[in-house]
Design an enzyme around this catalytic site. Structure first.
Site, PDB file in Angstrom:
ATOM      1  N   TYR A 142     125.198 -81.258  63.413  1.00  0.00           N
ATOM      2  CA  TYR A 142     124.273 -82.110  64.161  1.00  0.00           C
ATOM      3  C   TYR A 142     123.170 -82.693  63.284  1.00  0.00           C
ATOM      4  O   TYR A 142     122.529 -83.676  63.646  1.00  0.00           O
ATOM      5  CB  TYR A 142     123.632 -81.332  65.316  1.00  0.00           C
ATOM      6  CG  TYR A 142     124.585 -80.970  66.432  1.00  0.00           C
ATOM      7  CD1 TYR A 142     125.889 -81.447  66.463  1.00  0.00           C
ATOM      8  CD2 TYR A 142     124.190 -80.140  67.461  1.00  0.00           C
ATOM      9  CE1 TYR A 142     126.761 -81.111  67.476  1.00  0.00           C
ATOM     10  CE2 TYR A 142     125.051 -79.788  68.488  1.00  0.00           C
ATOM     11  CZ  TYR A 142     126.338 -80.280  68.487  1.00  0.00           C
ATOM     12  OH  TYR A 142     127.199 -79.945  69.498  1.00  0.00           O
ATOM     13  N   LYS A 192     134.748 -70.424  61.679  1.00  0.00           N
ATOM     14  CA  LYS A 192     136.115 -70.942  61.480  1.00  0.00           C
ATOM     15  C   LYS A 192     136.450 -70.801  60.005  1.00  0.00           C
ATOM     16  O   LYS A 192     136.823 -71.747  59.321  1.00  0.00           O
ATOM     17  CB  LYS A 192     136.191 -72.403  61.942  1.00  0.00           C
ATOM     18  CG  LYS A 192     137.612 -72.957  62.067  1.00  0.00           C
ATOM     19  CD  LYS A 192     138.447 -72.226  63.087  1.00  0.00           C
ATOM     20  CE  LYS A 192     139.820 -72.910  63.189  1.00  0.00           C
ATOM     21  NZ  LYS A 192     140.774 -72.092  63.990  1.00  0.00           N
ATOM     22  N   ASP A 224     138.065 -70.399  68.007  1.00  0.00           N
ATOM     23  CA  ASP A 224     139.078 -70.634  69.028  1.00  0.00           C
ATOM     24  C   ASP A 224     139.418 -69.342  69.760  1.00  0.00           C
ATOM     25  O   ASP A 224     139.551 -69.316  70.994  1.00  0.00           O
ATOM     26  CB  ASP A 224     140.326 -71.292  68.448  1.00  0.00           C
ATOM     27  CG  ASP A 224     140.733 -70.729  67.091  1.00  0.00           C
ATOM     28  OD1 ASP A 224     140.049 -69.826  66.575  1.00  0.00           O
ATOM     29  OD2 ASP A 224     141.741 -71.206  66.538  1.00  0.00           O
ATOM     30  N   ASP A 248     126.759 -74.500  70.822  1.00  0.00           N
ATOM     31  CA  ASP A 248     126.604 -75.461  71.914  1.00  0.00           C
ATOM     32  C   ASP A 248     127.782 -75.344  72.885  1.00  0.00           C
ATOM     33  O   ASP A 248     127.607 -75.268  74.108  1.00  0.00           O
ATOM     34  CB  ASP A 248     126.533 -76.871  71.312  1.00  0.00           C
ATOM     35  CG  ASP A 248     126.093 -77.926  72.319  1.00  0.00           C
ATOM     36  OD1 ASP A 248     125.835 -77.578  73.487  1.00  0.00           O
ATOM     37  OD2 ASP A 248     126.004 -79.103  71.931  1.00  0.00           O
ATOM     38  N   ASP A 252     127.900 -73.038  76.739  1.00  0.00           N
ATOM     39  CA  ASP A 252     128.205 -73.743  77.980  1.00  0.00           C
ATOM     40  C   ASP A 252     129.413 -73.122  78.674  1.00  0.00           C
ATOM     41  O   ASP A 252     129.456 -73.006  79.905  1.00  0.00           O
ATOM     42  CB  ASP A 252     128.469 -75.226  77.701  1.00  0.00           C
ATOM     43  CG  ASP A 252     127.187 -76.024  77.531  1.00  0.00           C
ATOM     44  OD1 ASP A 252     126.101 -75.403  77.529  1.00  0.00           O
ATOM     45  OD2 ASP A 252     127.261 -77.258  77.390  1.00  0.00           O
TER      46      ASP A 252
END
Length: 359
Positions: A142, A192, A224, A248, A252
């Site tokens: 970001y 990851k 994942d 993020d 959620d």
């Protein structure tokens, strides 16, 4: 005591959930003899409409000069066609960076009264859910290098760069380890590392850092698999620490375990006492102004503010208990409503939590 709070109502349902939250804070002030001084600050799409930028310099300065920041929500489809630096979401990135808020704390607690609202089976959540996501907030993709370039065969190419330094990982890692020490002493680092160099550095740094916290059990999970495990068996997690983008997404996802994204508060923290507190839901423009939004995430964010920025543990716990009492009585906004409950609006829910503080 006197506390100066920069209040950002923002866009969409933001002003409604903030309004309900201020009623609760006013009641806390009356009951415990605290003086909360509110300064409304212009940020988001509404700021762009008025002054041409989503984060005016004066707004950032007001937040920097406050004891804490309380934010409702920013954004909406009305501003989706704007360039990235003018979209309301850019204001959030600017606030986080301008205030030095590198750690986002998102507790995920399933209230027993809302078990029916969770999409997970009873067999998965029958012992409750209580975990916390610690998200790195001012690094990663970001905030990385980004842009466009032309390729002779592919045409226009857009790119966003994921980058982390050892110091950035150590900083968020220490915050997560310290939190794990206060809970069940288990920390899961999500990355990851099988694909990304930035994740390989993240994992190595977390392993090195773990030597400073021998009481905490550290394990690692690919993102994942982490997404799958959150819905398969959320009880296996205590504290999760991860990157900006992964955090993020995962937080959620975790919010839906609790029955609604309207139930999750958050705190964004830096090195000092100043923090920014906000519900993790968006601006929900489709229900804005209709008295339908769930204010409980915003109210619980205010409880986090009292605890983490103002060190008012008794007052924070009082808000959390008041929320539980209201839920026990069966009152629900539409997002958590089911047969047998009592449907109420945003304003009424805020009033009920404020009233429950006096019980």
């Amino acid at each position: 005591m006197k506390y100066k709070i920069a209040v950002i109502p923002g866009d969409g349902i933001g002003p409604e959930v903030v309004g309900a939250t201020l009623k609760v804070l006013d009641q806390i002030g009356e009951l415990y003899q605290h003086n909360f001084e509110y300064q409304e600050v212009l940020v988001g799409g509404c700021a762009y409409d008025q002054v041409g930028t989503p984060l005016p310099a004066a707004s950032l300065e007001s937040c920097q000069n406050s004891d804490a920041v309380l934010l409702g929500a920013v954004g909406g489809e009305k501003w989706d066609s704007l360039p990235g630096h003018l979209r309301p979401e850019a204001a959030l990135l600017g606030l986080r960076q301008g205030l030095g808020l590198y750690a986002n704390i998102r507790p995920v607690v399933l209230h027993q009264e809302l078990a029916a609202a969770s999409p997970l089976k009873d067999s998965v959540i029958n012992e409750g859910v209580d975990l916390c996501v610690v998200r790195e907030l001012i690094g990663g993709i970001y905030f990385g290098d980004r842009g466009f370039k032309n390729h002779p065969e592919k045409g226009a190419v857009a790119y966003d760069t994921e980058a982390y330094s050892v110091k950035e990982v150590e900083r968020i890692g220490r915050r997560a380890f310290e939190m794990a020490l206060k809970r069940n002493k288990r920390l899961t680092s999500v990355d990851k590392a099988n694909v990304l160099e930035s994740s390989r550095l993240w994992r190595k740094t977390m392993i090195d850092l773990a030597e400073e916290y021998p009481e905490v059990t550290l394990d690692h999970m690919y993102v994942d698999n982490g997404a799958m495990q959150l819905v398969r068996n959320p009880k296996q997690f205590d504290v999760i620490v991860t990157t900006n983008m992964f955090g993020d997404i995962l937080s959620d996802e975790a919010s839906m375990i609790t029955g609604s994204i309207g139930m999750l508060p958050s705190a964004s923290l830096g090195a000092g006492g100043l923090g920014m507190y906000e519900p993790i839901h968006g601006s929900a423009p489709d229900i804005a102004g209709k008295n339908k939004a769930n204010p409980l995430a915003a109210i619980l964010s205010a409880a986090m503010m009292l605890r983490l920025s103002f060190h008012l543990e008794k007052e924070a716990a009082a808000i959390e208990k008041a929320v539980t009492r209201v839920l026990e009585k069966g009152y629900r906004t539409g997002d958590i409503f089911s047969e047998g409950n009592i449907l109420v609006g945003t304003r009424e829910m805020g009033q009920m939590v404020a009233a429950a503080l006096k019980e």
